[in-house]
Design an enzyme around this catalytic site. Structure first.
Site, PDB file in Angstrom:
ATOM      1  N   CYS A 109       0.812  -1.223   0.000  1.00  0.00           N
ATOM      2  CA  CYS A 109       0.000   0.000   0.000  1.00  0.00           C
ATOM      3  C   CYS A 109       0.846   1.274   0.000  1.00  0.00           C
ATOM      4  CB  CYS A 109      -0.948  -0.005   1.193  1.00  0.00           C
ATOM      5  SG  CYS A 109      -2.053  -1.426   1.168  1.00  0.00           S
ATOM      6  N   HIS A 252      -3.387   7.094   2.259  1.00  0.00           N
ATOM      7  CA  HIS A 252      -3.798   5.755   1.824  1.00  0.00           C
ATOM      8  C   HIS A 252      -5.156   5.439   2.449  1.00  0.00           C
ATOM      9  CE1 HIS A 252      -4.004   1.560   1.097  1.00  0.00           C
ATOM     10  NE2 HIS A 252      -3.728   1.208   2.338  1.00  0.00           N
ATOM     11  N   ASN A 282     -10.239  -0.462   0.191  1.00  0.00           N
ATOM     12  CA  ASN A 282      -8.782  -0.342   0.136  1.00  0.00           C
ATOM     13  C   ASN A 282      -8.277  -0.992  -1.155  1.00  0.00           C
ATOM     14  OD1 ASN A 282      -6.033  -0.664   0.453  1.00  0.00           O
ATOM     15  ND2 ASN A 282      -6.128  -1.348   2.579  1.00  0.00           N
TER      16      ASN A 282
HETATM   17  O1  UT7 Z   1      -3.505  -1.168   3.780  1.00  0.00           O
HETATM   18  C1  UT7 Z   1      -3.296  -1.589   5.076  1.00  0.00           C
HETATM   19  C2  UT7 Z   1      -4.171  -2.781   5.235  1.00  0.00           C
HETATM   20  N1  UT7 Z   1      -4.834  -3.039   6.413  1.00  0.00           N
HETATM   21  C3  UT7 Z   1      -5.369  -2.163   7.307  1.00  0.00           C
HETATM   22  O2  UT7 Z   1      -5.229  -0.983   7.269  1.00  0.00           O
HETATM   23  C4  UT7 Z   1      -6.192  -2.791   8.385  1.00  0.00           C
HETATM   24  C5  UT7 Z   1      -6.070  -2.081   9.710  1.00  0.00           C
HETATM   25  N2  UT7 Z   1      -6.993  -2.653  10.641  1.00  0.00           N
HETATM   26  C6  UT7 Z   1      -8.324  -2.353  10.638  1.00  0.00           C
HETATM   27  O3  UT7 Z   1      -8.760  -1.575   9.824  1.00  0.00           O
HETATM   28  C7  UT7 Z   1      -9.194  -2.976  11.672  1.00  0.00           C
HETATM   29  O4  UT7 Z   1      -8.403  -3.679  12.613  1.00  0.00           O
HETATM   30  C8  UT7 Z   1     -10.257  -3.939  11.081  1.00  0.00           C
HETATM   31  C9  UT7 Z   1     -11.294  -3.160  10.318  1.00  0.00           C
HETATM   32  C10 UT7 Z   1      -9.601  -4.984  10.179  1.00  0.00           C
HETATM   33  C11 UT7 Z   1     -10.972  -4.681  12.227  1.00  0.00           C
HETATM   34  O5  UT7 Z   1     -11.561  -3.757  13.114  1.00  0.00           O
HETATM   35  P1  UT7 Z   1     -11.355  -3.921  14.675  1.00  0.00           P
HETATM   36  O6  UT7 Z   1     -12.152  -2.866  15.310  1.00  0.00           O
HETATM   37  O7  UT7 Z   1      -9.882  -3.952  14.957  1.00  0.00           O
HETATM   38  O8  UT7 Z   1     -12.018  -5.316  14.936  1.00  0.00           O
HETATM   39  P2  UT7 Z   1     -11.370  -6.602  15.630  1.00  0.00           P
HETATM   40  O9  UT7 Z   1     -10.419  -7.271  14.716  1.00  0.00           O
HETATM   41  O10 UT7 Z   1     -10.915  -6.243  17.016  1.00  0.00           O
HETATM   42  O11 UT7 Z   1     -12.654  -7.526  15.781  1.00  0.00           O
HETATM   43  C12 UT7 Z   1     -13.746  -7.151  16.637  1.00  0.00           C
HETATM   44  C13 UT7 Z   1     -14.822  -8.204  16.468  1.00  0.00           C
HETATM   45  C14 UT7 Z   1     -14.319  -9.622  16.573  1.00  0.00           C
HETATM   46  O12 UT7 Z   1     -15.321 -10.388  17.238  1.00  0.00           O
HETATM   47  P3  UT7 Z   1     -15.221 -10.722  18.791  1.00  0.00           P
HETATM   48  O13 UT7 Z   1     -13.944 -11.489  18.938  1.00  0.00           O
HETATM   49  O14 UT7 Z   1     -15.190  -9.380  19.494  1.00  0.00           O
HETATM   50  O15 UT7 Z   1     -16.465 -11.517  19.038  1.00  0.00           O
HETATM   51  C15 UT7 Z   1     -14.228 -10.080  15.133  1.00  0.00           C
HETATM   52  O16 UT7 Z   1     -14.369 -11.474  15.007  1.00  0.00           O
HETATM   53  O17 UT7 Z   1     -15.408  -8.073  15.161  1.00  0.00           O
HETATM   54  C16 UT7 Z   1     -15.386  -9.356  14.510  1.00  0.00           C
HETATM   55  N3  UT7 Z   1     -15.256  -9.150  13.093  1.00  0.00           N
HETATM   56  C17 UT7 Z   1     -16.312  -8.929  12.281  1.00  0.00           C
HETATM   57  N4  UT7 Z   1     -17.628  -8.877  12.530  1.00  0.00           N
HETATM   58  C18 UT7 Z   1     -18.462  -8.647  11.504  1.00  0.00           C
HETATM   59  C19 UT7 Z   1     -14.122  -9.081  12.340  1.00  0.00           C
HETATM   60  N5  UT7 Z   1     -14.438  -8.863  11.068  1.00  0.00           N
HETATM   61  C20 UT7 Z   1     -15.781  -8.758  10.992  1.00  0.00           C
HETATM   62  C21 UT7 Z   1     -16.695  -8.518   9.962  1.00  0.00           C
HETATM   63  N6  UT7 Z   1     -18.012  -8.456  10.260  1.00  0.00           N
HETATM   64  N7  UT7 Z   1     -16.298  -8.323   8.687  1.00  0.00           N
END
Ligand code: UT7
Length: 336
Positions: A109, A252, A282
């Site tokens: 990215c 980005h 993204n």
């Molecule tokens: O170009 C660079 C590429 N990557 C990035 O920039 C990614 C950077 N990270 C992020 O943007 C965020 O970490 C995410 C959007 C990927 C995730 O958001 P988060 O607030 O960090 O969520 P999390 O990973 O802490 O997950 C929270 C909950 C989990 O459930 P439990 O364990 O609390 O029950 C996940 O299993 O949300 C769940 N979850 C979802 N739920 C519904 C994860 N993905 C999803 C989904 N839909 N798509």
């Protein structure tokens, strides 16, 4: 180097959050509130990366008012090439840019920003006069569409910027910073699979092939909200630029919450933070030029305006550049 033209190319099919919620356990509410993403474009079988990149490149050439033969250099930032030997030459061939050398550059990215800075160095050295810098990715090929933690984030697209030599006082690259930290590589990978093939008695070789994208979202998120403000702060200080002097933040497009955190750190009002996450998600190396092209074409970004830009992602890699948009027809003369 002056930034004098831009263009973009995206596949026609759009996949909404609702569409995805029919495949994985997710919802429009979760995706929008955690990322700001509403939809993403996905390429079909007849839409190779080369086609998107060439469309963006041709649009940038037309915008700059150049002929393909005028180009000296084509840099294609991508992590999803059509050909691992290089996709930039395919773009060069399709454009008919017979005088240009063309090669790929991979920095996930951060790739577009790294490529733009690289083109700037060739131009500053006097060995290139006109270049096209393209950021293009099709992560739809490499995402596990059953992994809700990653599949909701990524989309396909391409953007390109035409740059040319100019007088030093007219430069569009006023400063930059680049960083890598391979010790944190495992946070976000699109890595070779470990498949072996027997070759001769006592000799086994590895079969080529890549596994789907693996990401530790929370670690990448923490990395972005820590490192992007830090590198932008360094850049602003080294160029003697106050945040209030920035007309736009051109970051980005990974997550709206990351954009908001960076804007808050520099007290940049929301309306000066460019965002098209809602429509495209993204698109990896494409986000910055795709966003710039949209904002130039709808008249938000005007000639002479200053943009604070930052790219970040797998590697880990990150960088920042202070840019000035010149636009087509900017008076140019060779750099000293
Ligand atoms: O170009 C660079 C590429 N990557 C990035 O920039 C990614 C950077 N990270 C992020 O943007 C965020 O970490 C995410 C959007 C990927 C995730 O958001 P988060 O607030 O960090 O969520 P999390 O990973 O802490 O997950 C929270 C909950 C989990 O459930 P439990 O364990 O609390 O029950 C996940 O299993 O949300 C769940 N979850 C979802 N739920 C519904 C994860 N993905 C999803 C989904 N839909 N798509």
């Amino acid at each position: 180097m002056a930034l004098v033209g831009c263009g973009s190319g995206v596949p026609s099919a759009s996949v909404s959050n609702e569409d995805l919620s029919r495949r994985v356990d997710t919802s429009d509410g979760w995706i929008r509130s955690r990322t700001g993403i509403g939809a993403r474009r996905v390429s079909g079988p007849g839409e190779p990366l080369t086609a998107l990149a060439t469309q963006a490149a041709a649009a940038a050439l037309a915008h700059a008012g150049w002929r393909a033969e005028d180009l000296d250099l084509i840099l294609l930032a991508t992590s999803s090439p059509d050909d691992l030997f290089g996709t930039a030459p395919l773009v060069q061939g399709q454009l008919g840019a017979v005088n240009a050398v063309a090669f790929d550059l991979t920095a996930a990215c951060s790739g577009f920003l790294f490529a733009l800075i690289t083109a700037g160095q060739y131009i500053a050295a006097g060995s290139v006069r006109r270049a096209l810098v393209i950021g293009a990715d099709q992560l739809s090929r490499w995402v596990d569409w059953d992994d809700r933690g990653t599949c909701v984030l990524f989309g396909d697209g391409a953007g390109a910027v035409a740059v040319e030599a100019c007088a030093p006082e007219a430069t569009g690259l006023l400063g930059f910073r680049m960083r890598s930290d391979g010790s944190r590589n495992a946070c976000l990978t699109l890595a070779q699979t470990d498949e072996q093939q027997p070759l001769l008695d006592g000799l086994t070789s590895q079969r080529g092939g890549f596994a789907a994208i693996q990401m530790n979202g929370q670690e990448v998120y923490k990395f972005a909200v820590r490192e992007v403000p830090a590198i932008l702060a360094e850049l602003l200080e080294s160029t003697g630029t106050a945040p209030a002097e920035l007309d736009w933040l051109l970051l980005h497009q990974a997550n709206q919450r990351i954009l908001d955190a960076v804007a808050e750190r520099f007290a940049v009002p929301r309306e000066r933070v460019l965002s098209n996450l809602a429509a495209y998600g993204n698109t990896s190396a494409a986000t910055i030029p795709l966003m710039l092209d949209e904002a130039v074409r709808d008249g938000r970004v005007q000639p002479g305006q200053l943009l604070g830009s930052s790219g970040f992602g797998a590697g880990l890699s990150w960088g920042a550049a202070l840019l000035r948009w010149s636009g087509p027809g900017a008076a140019t003369s060779p750099e000293a």
